[in-house]
Design an enzyme around this catalytic site. Structure first.
Site, PDB file in Angstrom:
ATOM      1  N   CYS A 113      -1.397  -3.968   6.822  1.00 53.26           N
ATOM      2  CA  CYS A 113      -2.548  -3.437   6.104  1.00 53.26           C
ATOM      3  C   CYS A 113      -2.649  -4.105   4.736  1.00 53.26           C
ATOM      4  CB  CYS A 113      -2.430  -1.926   5.904  1.00 53.26           C
ATOM      5  SG  CYS A 113      -2.228  -0.983   7.427  1.00 53.26           S
ATOM      6  N   ARG A 145      -8.450   0.612   1.409  1.00 57.52           N
ATOM      7  CA  ARG A 145      -7.593  -0.283   2.188  1.00 57.52           C
ATOM      8  C   ARG A 145      -8.261  -0.752   3.467  1.00 57.52           C
ATOM      9  NH1 ARG A 145      -4.129   3.401   4.869  1.00 57.52           N
ATOM     10  NH2 ARG A 145      -2.694   1.706   5.403  1.00 57.52           N
ATOM     11  N   ASN A 178       2.349  -0.114   6.264  1.00 54.32           N
ATOM     12  CA  ASN A 178       3.535  -0.407   7.058  1.00 54.32           C
ATOM     13  C   ASN A 178       4.585  -1.171   6.233  1.00 54.32           C
ATOM     14  OD1 ASN A 178       4.840  -0.450   9.794  1.00 54.32           O
ATOM     15  ND2 ASN A 178       4.739  -2.657   9.420  1.00 54.32           N
TER      16      ASN A 178
END
Length: 325
Positions: free
Chosen positions: A2, A16, A79
């Site tokens: 991400c 995001r 992540n």
């Protein structure tokens, strides 16, 4: 994988790209001030700041991927597989599970300064949401409407809180290494480069954009970090909300992942499932999805913020095309 950013142009915008190979059925969720957050290892938070963000609602509980509160503090989990490490319960500390972390911070803090204080005694505890829904290895970007930003990483060394002067977060490696890697790209520029190789010789060129010739363009987290830092640093500042939110989404789309380019398993490819951003002053939440490029918006309805029930807005994922004839 991400990418998350804080982008300031008049107001500040936080959000995001969510890059995964599968969607979890997430939607835009507004948690009003009186929704009771029940924490696994601490007292419940029955009254708190209202939160707007992207979440999966499971058993009536909003599992936030990212969001911001009504005071203008934003937070996103990305992540962080590999370095990430969660701990057993520690009676000397404030024990919070990672799936509770976003509401724990956004529910109580107005800005990054207050978040730092709450983080000073925090322990991220390894407790799954359920037997079927396990914890994800994450690290977090936290930013407020002043533009100040920090990164929170829980590793085997403990809970690390780093200043984030560039307002960008991707994934591995650990954040200090991402910042150090930027030094390899100091010469990247939107301008045409000076000929320092052999100044006395006029060199012929074949294209515009030579200043960014060596800018990374891969799907990997380190390449996306460098490219997004460069893109955001040189992004224009608009004169209206529409101009600024449009520029904000162009920043995120500079590092979006298309289907078919990042294989994670046979027949499976990671892609940008959604891009989102919230105006940290007005609370308006914007998003687009892979299948719907239109920017959609959910306004913060302040007259609904004192109730106890979640407000849920399913994603508009069908492509909208403006036919002109």
């Amino acid at each position: 994988m991400c990418t998350s950013i804080i982008y300031t142009a008049g107001d500040s915008y936080f959000g995001r790209n969510l890059d995964l190979e599968i969607s979890f059925g997430q939607e835009v969720v507004v948690t009003p001030r009186n929704y009771p957050f029940k924490f696994r290892k601490g007292p419940s938070l029955d009254h708190h700041y209202a939160i707007t963000g992207m979440a999966l609602v499971k058993d009536g509980y909003p599992l936030y991927f990212d969001g911001a509160n009504e005071e203008g503090l934003g937070m996103a989990g990305l992540n962080f597989d590999g370095p990430c490490h969660y701990f057993p319960e520690d009676p000397r500390k404030d024990n919070v599970t990672p799936f509770e972390f976003i509401p724990y911070i956004l529910g109580q803090c107005k800005n990054v300064t207050e978040a730092r204080k709450l983080l000073s005694n925090l322990n991220l505890v390894k407790i799954d949401f359920s037997a079927k829904l396990h914890l994800s290895p994450l690290h977090w970007l936290i930013a407020d409407k002043s533009g100040e930003a920090i990164v929170v990483e829980s590793t085997a060394e403990g809970l690390n809180v780093y200043d984030n002067p560039v307002g960008v977060l991707t994934n591995n490696p650990e954040f200090p290494k991402q910042l150090l890697n930027l030094s390899n790209y100091q010469s990247i520029s939107p301008a045409y480069p000076e000929n320092t190789l052999i100044p006395e010789v006029k060199l012929s060129t074949y294209s515009r954009g030579f200043g960014s010739r060596f800018l990374p363009g891969g799907m990997d987290s380190e390449s996306r970090f460098v490219k997004e830092v460069f893109t955001k640093a040189h992004a224009p500042k608009g004169k209206s909300e529409i101009e600024n939110i449009t520029d904000y989404f162009h920043n995120l789309h500079a590092v979006e992942q298309q289907k078919g380019l990042d294989q994670v398993a046979p027949g499976q490819f990671e892609y940008t499932i959604y891009s989102d951003g919230i105006n940290l002053t007005t609370g308006t939440f914007y998003y687009s999805t892979y299948n719907n490029n239109q920017i959609n918006a959910v306004k913060l309805e302040k007259d609904k913020l004192d109730q106890t029930e979640l407000l849920q807005y399913p994603l508009q994922s069908k492509q909208t095309i403006n036919f002109q004839n």
